[in-house]
Design a protein around this motif. Structure first.
Motif, short mmCIF file in Angstrom:
data_model
loop_
_atom_site.label_atom_id
_atom_site.label_comp_id
_atom_site.label_asym_id
_atom_site.label_seq_id
_atom_site.Cartn_x
_atom_site.Cartn_y
_atom_site.Cartn_z
N THR A 243 0.83 -1.20 0.00
CA THR A 243 0.00 0.00 0.00
C THR A 243 0.87 1.25 0.00
O THR A 243 2.03 1.22 0.39
CB THR A 243 -0.91 0.07 1.24
N SER B 33 -0.25 3.75 1.80
CA SER B 33 -0.86 4.41 2.96
C SER B 33 0.22 4.94 3.89
O SER B 33 1.41 4.74 3.67
CB SER B 33 -1.76 3.42 3.70
N SER C 259 3.34 3.07 5.03
CA SER C 259 3.23 2.06 3.98
C SER C 259 3.43 0.67 4.58
O SER C 259 4.27 0.48 5.46
CB SER C 259 4.31 2.33 2.92
N TYR D 276 -5.62 -9.19 2.06
CA TYR D 276 -6.20 -8.62 0.86
C TYR D 276 -7.49 -9.35 0.47
O TYR D 276 -8.43 -8.72 -0.02
CB TYR D 276 -5.22 -8.63 -0.32
N GLU E 119 -4.07 5.28 0.01
CA GLU E 119 -4.51 4.70 -1.25
C GLU E 119 -6.00 4.40 -1.21
O GLU E 119 -6.67 4.41 -2.24
CB GLU E 119 -3.74 3.41 -1.52
N ASP E 120 -6.57 4.13 -0.05
CA ASP E 120 -7.96 3.73 0.04
C ASP E 120 -8.88 4.87 0.44
O ASP E 120 -9.95 4.64 0.99
CB ASP E 120 -8.11 2.58 1.05
N HIS F 214 -9.22 -0.79 -3.92
CA HIS F 214 -7.79 -0.95 -3.62
C HIS F 214 -6.95 -1.08 -4.88
O HIS F 214 -6.52 -2.16 -5.26
CB HIS F 214 -7.56 -2.14 -2.72
#
Length: 207
Positions: free
Chosen positions: A147, A149, A152, A160, A198-199, A206
């Motif tokens: 990710t 995010s 990370s 997932y 990212e989400d 995703h």
């Protein structure tokens, strides 16, 4: 088909990244995705795949993210799901092969269908964005385990699976088919890399 090398790809990232921070976020993620795919490619049953194409696809798959940064340096989270088609357009503008453009536009989630776009009212041209080759599927699959995010992290296959299954049983089944095709990667739990959320847009499935 001309496939760009590592240095040419890095130069493309540097050319299109709006800030050094954006470059670090996106290019580092792409390198990590390639490292995951490279490990998976070591499996004997995947020896027939075009490793050079997979490498270029991994290193370029998220380049469209740069087109989502505004003049203020902020990422347009609401339209994040467009980064794949934007990457396809960017590579076309750069004169790179359609094969690489397709990897950009066909790597989101476990593939997007016309029904997904209509049902979720996604800001995408109405079409099916499903990987058609093993190389396209491998880039898409390797991307699922890291990710961008903050902080990370790496995701396990089971993590997932739980995530993508929220979007329907068929999405979970599609990911399980990828696990069967390519196997589960052996990954650490975190990586010293900072990135954007990212989400932020749940519709992104995703990416």
């Amino acid at each position: 088909m001309r496939i760009p090398g590592v240095e040419e790809i890095r130069a493309l990232h540097e050319k299109h990244a709006p800030t050094p921070e954006a470059f670090t976020i996106v290019h580092t993620h792409c390198e990590i995705v390639w490292s995951i795919a490279e490990r998976l490619l070591a499996a004997p049953h995947l020896a027939h795949l075009d490793a050079e194409l997979v490498r270029a696809g991994c290193l370029l798959h998220d380049i469209g993210v740069y087109r989502l940064y505004g003049d203020d340096g902020r990422l347009d989270h609401e339209n994040y799901i467009r980064h794949g088609v934007l990457g396809h357009e960017l590579l076309t503008d750069e004169g790179l092969p359609e094969t690489l453009g397709r990897i950009c536009s066909h790597h989101t989630g476990v593939g997007l269908t016309r029904d997904d776009i209509e049902a979720q009212r996604l800001p995408l041209p109405l079409a099916d964005y499903l990987p058609a080759t093993a190389e396209e599927r491998l880039v898409m699959y390797a991307d699922k385990f890291h990710t961008k995010s903050k902080p990370s992290v790496f995701l396990t296959p089971d993590e997932y699976t739980a995530h993508i299954s929220r979007f329907g049983e068929e999405k979970g089944a599609a990911f399980q088919a990828l696990r069967t095709e390519f196997g589960d990667p052996d990954l650490p739990r975190s990586v010293p890399c900072r990135g954007v959320e990212e989400d932020a847009d749940p519709a992104a499935v995703h990416a």
